[in-house]
Design a protein around this motif. Sequence first.
Motif, mmCIF file in Angstrom:
data_model
loop_
_atom_site.group_PDB
_atom_site.id
_atom_site.type_symbol
_atom_site.label_atom_id
_atom_site.label_comp_id
_atom_site.label_asym_id
_atom_site.label_seq_id
_atom_site.Cartn_x
_atom_site.Cartn_y
_atom_site.Cartn_z
ATOM 1 N N ARG A 158 -52.363 -29.895 -35.127
ATOM 2 C CA ARG A 158 -51.754 -28.618 -34.928
ATOM 3 C C ARG A 158 -52.011 -27.531 -35.944
ATOM 4 N N LEU B 241 -55.671 -26.679 -36.067
ATOM 5 C CA LEU B 241 -55.863 -25.708 -35.058
ATOM 6 C C LEU B 241 -55.504 -24.246 -35.399
ATOM 7 N N ASP B 242 -54.219 -24.253 -35.866
ATOM 8 C CA ASP B 242 -53.647 -22.896 -36.379
ATOM 9 C C ASP B 242 -54.343 -22.072 -36.980
ATOM 10 N N GLN B 243 -55.075 -22.795 -38.046
ATOM 11 C CA GLN B 243 -55.687 -22.303 -39.222
ATOM 12 C C GLN B 243 -57.192 -21.704 -38.768
ATOM 13 N N THR C 111 -58.776 -19.215 -36.748
ATOM 14 C CA THR C 111 -58.530 -18.020 -36.084
ATOM 15 C C THR C 111 -59.822 -17.189 -35.547
ATOM 16 N N TRP D 166 -55.416 -25.590 -27.758
ATOM 17 C CA TRP D 166 -56.323 -24.638 -27.830
ATOM 18 C C TRP D 166 -55.950 -23.664 -28.481
ATOM 19 N N ASN D 167 -56.861 -22.811 -28.979
ATOM 20 C CA ASN D 167 -56.515 -21.473 -29.939
ATOM 21 C C ASN D 167 -57.067 -20.304 -28.888
ATOM 22 N N THR E 5 -64.146 -13.116 -30.368
ATOM 23 C CA THR E 5 -62.581 -13.304 -30.838
ATOM 24 C C THR E 5 -61.656 -12.438 -31.283
ATOM 25 N N THR F 26 -57.343 -11.120 -30.702
ATOM 26 C CA THR F 26 -56.384 -11.214 -31.939
ATOM 27 C C THR F 26 -54.993 -10.911 -31.753
ATOM 28 N N SER G 136 -51.274 -17.221 -28.732
ATOM 29 C CA SER G 136 -51.950 -18.314 -28.073
ATOM 30 C C SER G 136 -51.274 -18.633 -26.725
ATOM 31 N N GLU H 274 -51.389 -21.576 -25.454
ATOM 32 C CA GLU H 274 -50.841 -22.905 -25.385
ATOM 33 C C GLU H 274 -49.261 -22.962 -25.418
#
Length: 327
Positions: A114, A117-119, A121, A137-138, A276, A280, A284, A286
């Motif tokens: 996690r 994944l969070d890093q 962007t 997922w992001n 992407t 922004t 997320s 998720e």
Amino acid sequence: MAAHSDPRKLGEFLKARRARLDPGKCGLPGTDSARRVTGLRREEVARLAAISVDYYTRLEQGRVRASAPVLTTLARALRLDDDQQRYLYELAGRSDDLPRRTRRPAQRVRPAMRRLLDQLTETPALVLGRRLDVLAWNPAAVALYTDFAAIPADRRNYLRVLFTDPSVRALHLEWEHDARDAVAALRMEAGADPDDPELARLVGDLSAQDADFRGWWGEHRVNSATYGTKRYRHPLVGDLTLDCDTWSAPDDSGQRLMVLTAQTGSPSHDALRILTSWNTERPSTERPDAERPGTERPDAERPGTERRGTERPDAPARDSTTRPRSG
């Protein structure tokens, strides 16, 4: 010692069970032609079980002895309950091979996965679990692929989306290549856990719905490639050529982090940044693990368990479903 087999009674049981099934409720496509048999045809059972029609026909005729893996897929295809499955194995003389049902822990994203994944962007990333289930997922992955949160948790699977979502299918410029590699990756996983009932359900569903999957699954091709190149045609930003790399978690969870990147300064890199950037401001999609079905709490977070070692985001071993790059 296994019970003595009775091929004649096994064939009668198989015929009786398929006669009681509704094709529509088994996920089989409708047909305009009149059905001359009650229930499922032989070829439909074979399709659901991912075996050849000839092999299934010989089973019903008592001319071949079923293997344990075939009995597992037949039990799922014929929707047998525990008693019926036990009877099936006894008739086949394989009662000793009857799978012992143990409740598998639900999948839950590892904390280290996690954090990784969070890093990420500005690049699409997914956490894949057993059977290529999409666990996390992001926002960039949503922008590229689809809104995974809108897919029911029990159907949130990379391979299922690849075969059944028309928009995701159209996204892949080399869909056949990518889909075949994904099938080969799942086939390799099936070798390690052939009695997984959720795997059997996934294979049965896709075999019934897609002739390509059915044929490629029958080829028994396996693939453990850890990196590759994927080409996309996105409706908003056009063509993208992205490197796809995945890394396995350094434990036995089977979780993999799949990341898609573009070469800096390339048209694909610029297009990916545009894509992407539109996401922004969106959180997320998720859901928290505690609210998402089909997730598990790592041992380190379960009450009454001790943390094993010091958890750190070490560079995990690589693993993927994609085509190796040359050079």
